[in-house]
Design an enzyme around this catalytic site. Structure first.
Site, mmCIF file in Angstrom:
data_model
loop_
_atom_site.group_PDB
_atom_site.id
_atom_site.type_symbol
_atom_site.label_atom_id
_atom_site.label_comp_id
_atom_site.label_asym_id
_atom_site.label_seq_id
_atom_site.Cartn_x
_atom_site.Cartn_y
_atom_site.Cartn_z
ATOM 1 N N ARG A 77 0.905 -1.410 -0.080
ATOM 2 C CA ARG A 77 -0.005 0.008 0.051
ATOM 3 C C ARG A 77 0.888 1.326 -0.028
ATOM 4 O O ARG A 77 0.524 2.411 -0.502
ATOM 5 C CB ARG A 77 -1.060 -0.033 1.412
ATOM 6 C CG ARG A 77 -2.222 -0.607 0.880
ATOM 7 C CD ARG A 77 -3.295 -0.183 2.116
ATOM 8 N NE ARG A 77 -4.320 0.787 1.474
ATOM 9 C CZ ARG A 77 -5.310 0.170 0.994
ATOM 10 N NH1 ARG A 77 -5.637 -1.011 0.848
ATOM 11 N NH2 ARG A 77 -6.378 1.161 0.467
ATOM 12 N N LEU A 105 -7.211 6.691 1.341
ATOM 13 C CA LEU A 105 -6.278 7.243 0.914
ATOM 14 C C LEU A 105 -5.024 6.977 1.787
ATOM 15 O O LEU A 105 -5.359 7.129 3.154
ATOM 16 C CB LEU A 105 -6.456 8.833 0.579
ATOM 17 C CG LEU A 105 -7.477 8.783 -0.785
ATOM 18 C CD1 LEU A 105 -8.067 10.376 -0.825
ATOM 19 C CD2 LEU A 105 -6.778 8.781 -2.000
ATOM 20 N N ASN A 119 -14.299 14.104 0.163
ATOM 21 C CA ASN A 119 -14.926 12.742 -0.351
ATOM 22 C C ASN A 119 -16.440 13.121 -0.245
ATOM 23 O O ASN A 119 -17.065 13.499 0.649
ATOM 24 C CB ASN A 119 -14.402 11.796 0.454
ATOM 25 C CG ASN A 119 -14.878 10.363 -0.112
ATOM 26 O OD1 ASN A 119 -14.712 10.081 -1.209
ATOM 27 N ND2 ASN A 119 -15.665 9.660 0.808
ATOM 28 N N HIS A 121 -19.778 10.832 0.032
ATOM 29 C CA HIS A 121 -20.114 9.525 0.487
ATOM 30 C C HIS A 121 -21.737 9.503 0.768
ATOM 31 O O HIS A 121 -22.356 10.254 0.859
ATOM 32 C CB HIS A 121 -19.649 9.428 1.895
ATOM 33 C CG HIS A 121 -20.113 7.806 2.507
ATOM 34 N ND1 HIS A 121 -19.321 6.819 1.995
ATOM 35 C CD2 HIS A 121 -21.045 7.807 3.461
ATOM 36 C CE1 HIS A 121 -20.007 5.745 2.686
ATOM 37 N NE2 HIS A 121 -20.941 6.416 3.569
ATOM 38 N N ASP A 153 -9.855 12.555 6.397
ATOM 39 C CA ASP A 153 -8.639 12.210 7.185
ATOM 40 C C ASP A 153 -8.275 10.646 7.157
ATOM 41 O O ASP A 153 -8.830 10.077 6.330
ATOM 42 C CB ASP A 153 -9.103 12.609 8.844
ATOM 43 C CG ASP A 153 -10.239 11.626 9.155
ATOM 44 O OD1 ASP A 153 -10.424 10.705 8.433
ATOM 45 O OD2 ASP A 153 -10.564 11.881 10.260
HETATM 46 C C1 GRF Z 1 -21.353 7.786 -5.232
HETATM 47 O O1 GRF Z 1 -22.705 7.761 -4.700
HETATM 48 C C2 GRF Z 1 -20.362 7.619 -3.745
HETATM 49 O O2 GRF Z 1 -20.966 8.267 -2.739
HETATM 50 C C3 GRF Z 1 -20.688 6.230 -3.670
HETATM 51 O O3 GRF Z 1 -20.212 5.632 -5.113
HETATM 52 C C4 GRF Z 1 -21.159 6.713 -5.906
HETATM 53 C C5 GRF Z 1 -20.225 7.035 -7.072
HETATM 54 O O4 GRF Z 1 -21.128 7.245 -8.088
HETATM 55 N N1 GRF Z 1 -19.234 5.969 -2.949
HETATM 56 P P1 GRF Z 1 -20.332 7.993 -9.588
HETATM 57 O O5 GRF Z 1 -19.101 7.030 -9.878
HETATM 58 O O6 GRF Z 1 -19.749 9.321 -9.191
HETATM 59 O O7 GRF Z 1 -21.294 7.963 -10.567
#
Ligand code: GRF
Length: 214
Positions: A77, A105, A119, A121, A153
């Protein structure tokens, strides 16, 4: 609490690098926003951790430079972290947007751009960390799901939260319908939030984060 304010250099579009693993619908929404000079940013590179990410081909079709840095191509990694950092650094980014990038990361990467990696999520953090946000929300029977934009983080989905958007969970939702409802709201939030960061800056303390424009 020590509050730090971060701003990006004015007088030129801010340089964004986007990290993806999938279809890249967030990337596409951001790219569309950057077509307006008033948005204040340009996407200077896209990196994936896998060749199969649909967003890579899309970026290439738009003339955006891309790179693929696969964990499996490196002995460990740490070596992958170094290679990913070097690939992104070659584009001299001001801000890095992880949008559906399915890897944690590494320390070298985060040290290179402190508080400058965000990020998005697909859950209302701190609920449902990891890669199955919508599925886990359905299994938990919650009435609200959503998306969170946070400053990365070293933990998994633990950084200070910049923005959150909630969407209802309907009684007849399945994984597909809920995932899509979240993604629509998530894209709008990402475009709005990155625009605010670029144009006005953002702040961060030990626990929280926010936009300077609020
Ligand atoms: C997003 O909903 C993100 O939160 C999740 O995967 C999806 C990515 O979608 N981890 P895309 O590749 O931007 O269409």
């Amino acid at each position: 609490m020590t509050k730090r304010v971060l701003t990006l250099p004015g007088g030129r579009p801010s340089r964004l690098v986007v990290l993806i693993s999938g279809e890249g619908s967030n990337l596409q929404a951001l790219y569309k926003a950057t077509a307006n000079p008033a948005y204040g940013a340009e996407i200077v590179g896209v990196v994936s951790d896998r060749e199969t990410a649909g967003g890579l081909q899309w970026a290439q079709s738009q003339g955006v430079p891309t790179a693929t840095v696969c964990l499996g191509d490196f002995p460990d990694r740490e070596a992958w972290d170094s290679a990913l950092t070097a690939a992104v650094q070659s584009w001299e980014p001001d801000l890095i947007v992880s949008a559906g990038f399915l890897k944690i990361l590494g320390p070298k990467f985060l040290a290179q751009w402190p508080s400058r990696v965000v990020n998005t999520h697909n859950s209302l953090l701190p609920s449902f960390v990891g890669i199955h946000g919508p599925r886990d929300a359905l299994r938990a029977g919650v009435k609200l799901a959503g998306a969170t934009l946070f400053i990365v983080d070293p933990g998994m989905d633990t950084g200070p939260i910049l923005a959150q958007v909630a969407v209802p969970v309907h009684d007849d939702d399945n994984l597909e319908s809920l995932t899509e409802r979240i993604k629509v709201a998530e894209r709008a939030q990402l475009v709005d939030s990155v625009g605010r960061m670029v144009q006005h800056g953002w702040w961060i303390d030990e626990v929280r984060a926010g936009f300077e424009s609020d």
